[in-house]
Design an enzyme around this catalytic site. Structure first.
Site, PDB file in Angstrom:
ATOM      1  N   LYS A  13       0.829  -1.211   0.000  1.00  0.00           N
ATOM      2  CA  LYS A  13       0.000   0.000   0.000  1.00  0.00           C
ATOM      3  C   LYS A  13       0.862   1.259   0.000  1.00  0.00           C
ATOM      4  O   LYS A  13       0.522   2.272  -0.619  1.00  0.00           O
ATOM      5  CB  LYS A  13      -0.939   0.001   1.215  1.00  0.00           C
ATOM      6  CG  LYS A  13      -1.851   1.218   1.317  1.00  0.00           C
ATOM      7  CD  LYS A  13      -2.747   1.388   0.094  1.00  0.00           C
ATOM      8  CE  LYS A  13      -3.941   2.311   0.301  1.00  0.00           C
ATOM      9  NZ  LYS A  13      -3.725   3.569   0.950  1.00  0.00           N
ATOM     10  N   GLU A  45       0.619   6.767  -6.636  1.00  0.00           N
ATOM     11  CA  GLU A  45      -0.507   7.695  -6.716  1.00  0.00           C
ATOM     12  C   GLU A  45      -0.023   9.145  -6.667  1.00  0.00           C
ATOM     13  O   GLU A  45      -0.521  10.005  -7.407  1.00  0.00           O
ATOM     14  CB  GLU A  45      -1.454   7.402  -5.564  1.00  0.00           C
ATOM     15  CG  GLU A  45      -2.782   8.122  -5.614  1.00  0.00           C
ATOM     16  CD  GLU A  45      -3.669   7.663  -4.468  1.00  0.00           C
ATOM     17  OE1 GLU A  45      -3.747   8.405  -3.469  1.00  0.00           O
ATOM     18  OE2 GLU A  45      -4.247   6.567  -4.561  1.00  0.00           O
TER      19      GLU A  45
END
Length: 336
Positions: free
Chosen positions: A189, A196
């Protein structure tokens, strides 16, 4: 399946609602009584304390913490651990640091309690879209949790199945994945959130250039006053840069093409820093993510159209509103 959920904020509350829709029994706790009662009206069992929550979840208990990373999650774990028995499970769904997961797993293992770390992506849209879940811990514990993971995940229809995937549908195609031992879920993550950062920054810089081309004070003998909202809409169709982030950009520009409702103050919540720090430890070049992280720092000193677009994106997918005060250390929210 029975599950306890601690933390009923933007993501935790919607995760409970998604699980209730799938037929799971959810026992919920939050310090905010209004949050507890709202989910009780939706069909959850509201507990008035951690002790009450643990009492109402049958053994083998699965208790999911959806709290801010750092001290808040650590304090909850310290209170929760003495209430649990051997073979119970604690799931940390925050944006925690993978090295903390390794420490916690070792500590809880001494008491026979399983620890699972889950990186959760989906933001405020997860109730309807589902949550992409990156999972770390002991494989047997994660197999026990599979009914919960499967129903939180988006499902195979969330994306076209690749031509090379011709056998039975895999968990990754459903939207959840066992990544490895304790910390692996949050490690994946962390990298996800670093990517991102870079994607958002690339979009922001591109639309900054499109925006600037229409201004009068550029010093060049030409101008292109471009329809930014329509360009975003155009790129959503058939372009190689189409994505959900671009969908959110199109929504934001449709509502206000000049983004006048944003100041362009862009927080970072920790994962970008950890991504860059880990890249340094592993001697992996991470120039794009580092540049995107530093651009967020700069936004606290001066803001451009690009920063306004970044702020609009963070609010669109994660519900993160701008604040006037900007801490020098990363905020500890559960989403980016």
């Amino acid at each position: 399946m029975d599950i306890g959920m601690v933390g009923l904020g933007r993501m935790g509350g919607n995760m409970v609602r998604r699980l209730l829709r799938a037929g799971h029994r959810c026992v919920v706790y939050d310090r905010d009584e209004a949050a507890r009662q709202a989910l009780a009206r939706a069909g959850a069992v509201a507990a008035g304390s951690l002790q009450e929550l643990v009492h109402q979840v049958p053994q083998r208990r699965a208790i999911w913490l959806m709290l801010p990373a750092g001290s808040v999650t650590e304090d909850a774990l310290q209170q929760l651990a003495p209430l649990l028995t051997a073979r119970d499970l604690v799931i940390d769904g925050s944006n925690g640091h993978f090295l903390e997961d390794r420490r916690r797993a070792q500590w809880l293992r001494q008491h026979g309690i399983d620890y699972v770390d889950v990186g959760v992506s989906g933001g405020v849209w997860g109730l309807e879209r589902g949550y992409c879940l990156m999972v770390g811990g002991e494989r047997e514990a994660i197999e026990y949790l599979e009914p919960i993971l499967r129903d939180l995940a988006p499902g195979v229809d969330a994306a076209p199945r690749r031509r090379t995937r011709t056998g039975p549908v895999t968990p990754a195609e459903m939207g959840y994945l066992y990544c490895g031992p304790a910390g692996a879920g949050h490690f994946v993550k962390m990298v996800h959130n670093g990517i991102e950062y870079g994607l958002m920054q690339a979009y922001a810089e591109g639309f900054e250039l499109l925006h600037r081309a229409g201004q009068e004070d550029t010093g060049v003998p030409w101008r292109y006053p471009l329809p930014l909202a329509d360009i975003a809409e155009l790129w959503r169709r058939g372009s190689v840069v189409s994505s959900w982030l671009l969908d959110l950009i199109a929504d934001a520009l449709d509502q206000d093409e000049h983004l006048t409702g944003y100041r362009g103050l862009v927080h970072d919540s920790g994962e970008g820093r950890w991504h860059v720090e880990t890249a340094l430890h592993l001697a992996v070049p991470a120039e794009t993510v580092a540049a995107a992280l530093f651009r967020r720092f700069r936004s606290r000193m001066m803001a451009s159209f690009a920063e306004k677009l970044l702020a609009a994106l963070r609010q669109a997918f994660g519900g993160h509103k701008e604040h006037a005060d900007h801490p020098s250390s990363p905020s500890q929210g559960t989403t980016l």
